[in-house]
Design an enzyme around this catalytic site. Sequence first.
Site, short mmCIF file in Angstrom:
data_model
loop_
_atom_site.label_atom_id
_atom_site.label_comp_id
_atom_site.label_asym_id
_atom_site.label_seq_id
_atom_site.Cartn_x
_atom_site.Cartn_y
_atom_site.Cartn_z
N ASP A 1 29.55 37.68 46.12
CA ASP A 1 28.47 37.22 47.11
C ASP A 1 29.12 36.28 48.59
O ASP A 1 30.30 36.19 48.45
CB ASP A 1 27.51 36.17 46.43
CG ASP A 1 28.32 34.99 45.85
OD1 ASP A 1 28.80 34.25 46.66
OD2 ASP A 1 28.34 34.85 44.68
N GLU B 1 54.21 62.12 39.96
CA GLU B 1 52.96 61.18 40.34
C GLU B 1 53.63 59.92 41.06
O GLU B 1 53.15 59.44 42.07
CB GLU B 1 52.43 60.63 39.04
CG GLU B 1 51.74 61.56 38.20
CD GLU B 1 50.98 61.07 36.96
OE1 GLU B 1 50.01 61.36 36.43
OE2 GLU B 1 51.81 60.29 36.22
#
Length: 729
Positions: free
Chosen positions: A536, A616
């Site tokens: 928030d 990777e």
Amino acid sequence: MSIVLNEQKSLFTLCTKTSMYQMKTDQYGVLLHTYYGKKTEIFDYSYLIQRRDHGFSGNPYQAGNDRTYSLDTLPQEYSCFGSGDYRQSALSVRYQTGARALELRVKDFEILEGKYRIPGLPSIYAEDGNRADTLVITMKDDVEDVCVKLYYGVLEDLDLITRAVCVENRGAAPVFLERVMSMCLDKPYGNYDWITFYGKHEMERQLSRTAVHHGVQAVGSLRGASSHQYNPFVMLSDRNTTETQGECYGFSLLYSGNFLAEAEKDQFDQTRVLMGIHPENFSFKLEPGESFWAPEAAMVYSDGGFEKLTHIYHRAFRNNLCRGRFKHARRPVLINNWEGTYFDFTGEKLLRMAEKAADLGVELFVMDDGWFGNRDTDNSGLGDWHVNEEKLGCTLAELSDRIHAMGLKFGIWYEPEGISEDSSLYREHPDWVLRVPGRNPMRGRYQLVLDFSRADVRDYIFDQMCSVLDRAKVDYLKWDFNRSISDVYSAQLPADRQGEVPHRYVLGLYEFLERLGKRYPDILLEGCSGGGGRFDAGMLHYTPQIWCSDDTDAVERLEIQYGTSFCYPVSTMGAHVSACPNHQTGRTTPLNTRAVVAMAGTFGYELDPGKLTEEEKDEVRKQIALFKEYYDLIQEGRYYRLTDPARDEHYAAWEFAKEDGSEALLCVVASRARTNDPPTRMLLRGLDEGVLYEAEGKVYPGGALIHGGFPVPEAKEEYQSWMFHFVRK
Ligand code: GLA
């Protein structure tokens, strides 16, 4: 001038770059709301208010026999319970007599240079170069000495208006506040949609859009935190508003605790929006001379669809809400060990991970939960903030030094508000938790919650944290909170103040975070609450980034980050590449896609780098280099939602564009594989027409990319993704 008064000093017009807001004191001293929308001629918009004789809508005594004057039907700036207005109200008080009537009349006003601040609560601030003014309107009840000050922050160039409310008890007896909303907005005309963001743990901020219907629609939280379930950001829009067209209004509450956002359509089709602290289980006692501040609400009006509204919020939150050294500094690419190890680690294991991460170009190593007390599972140890040197095999300073010697920064996890029953702290201070007398407390993830409304409890935890942070070099701190609050009762407060506990808790949390930030300005703070359970605007004042969700699945993240993006900027969204099959969903997505999605956030990794193949690892090195290359464009550029991942079936796409239109990055994920896929294109935004852009070795006119679009390649594997970089020639 951003605040304009008429000659009689009864009409207040607030102007930002493209919006206008107006109020008027009427003949009885009532503050009416007259306009909020597109900036246009300053005029007395009260001509739009139509008064009629309506049955069962009471008339104030002052109005004599005028049956057309009723607060039940008039658009008001700040409605009160007990004034003859039967709609949901902004303010409700109870006096010692038990009476609850309140009729506020305007007594005074003041225009201040600059933006007001609220003691102990977060607020938007003006930077050098921002134009900011404050209007304070003082209203009072003529019988009781209750005074209400409405604060308006007008941030002209930011295109945003903030509101806050301060209630003062100027009388001789205590007054109880039972509802103090931060804002009230009455729209007498129009049919609107009500847009909110609902969710759950591991799937936060999903957009919900429904027509405002007769009655009350509301979202809110009673969990003590703003919650995974509903976000304290809502919008009101025209029925036909789209991403790029139409009118909408945004309301963001800068608050991290219980909140309520309501839309009410009344008997005459008028819409009222209210937002503020949730009145359920809230009451605040004001002794004579005391005052109470309701948290700030930031309001945005857009005449350019949701996109324009988003851009206004993103800019203001990035530059005028977040604070500290990390507001603009490049945030380090991090690796967090949580999904790589969970609680099962030793110092040596972490060092091995760090070494491999450093080799990949990672810049910060974060040691998550499990480094303190007897914390080897999630049912013990919270509250005992001393380093488990036996588990680490060294002191924290040694671990941190060794990690720094690899060229990495070092960060740790904390959950300062949490306490395990199996902890020394709980055995010593069982009365420090929130607990209702005579009852066993609710457990959540086996843990209880410390009473952060108490200064002594906060001071103790703060000292514990300092004794760790002062002894080792720590560059980053993740502040977690892993349960909802129940058992709302503080052992330190008298019976008639128990309704204050949820708010005092939030004030305590903010006080702690403020202190921590001041004492350790060089530590990057990341907020977290089981992922995005406290995502928030309040938290962003203290922590410039927040872990967006415990769901790290790239495909699910498309929707989570999409919803989050309406109000909150990319620079605030914690997002990591994790291992596959994904730990939450079991889904496997290409490593490239995981990175493309995490790059629409603060970007980092959350896996054991030791388990990556050589191929990777090479890919990760390239991803990190790419992220660094595009860092400014991603974090400071404008964010464009090109699709709605919950609705568009085949591809999810978004774009970052520099404010001057010189550069853009288009990101596309093939979110659903289909055979014989029809050709797809993406219409770019934020570019300029009449100039040329280069991408993928080809040159395109800006107008072609905007109106013709950019073709999306055919997906050759499920969840394939692409990034296309456009640069003005
Ligand atoms: C929460 C966080 C996770 C992790 C765990 C540790 O769920 O969101 O990222 O830190 O706690 O317990």
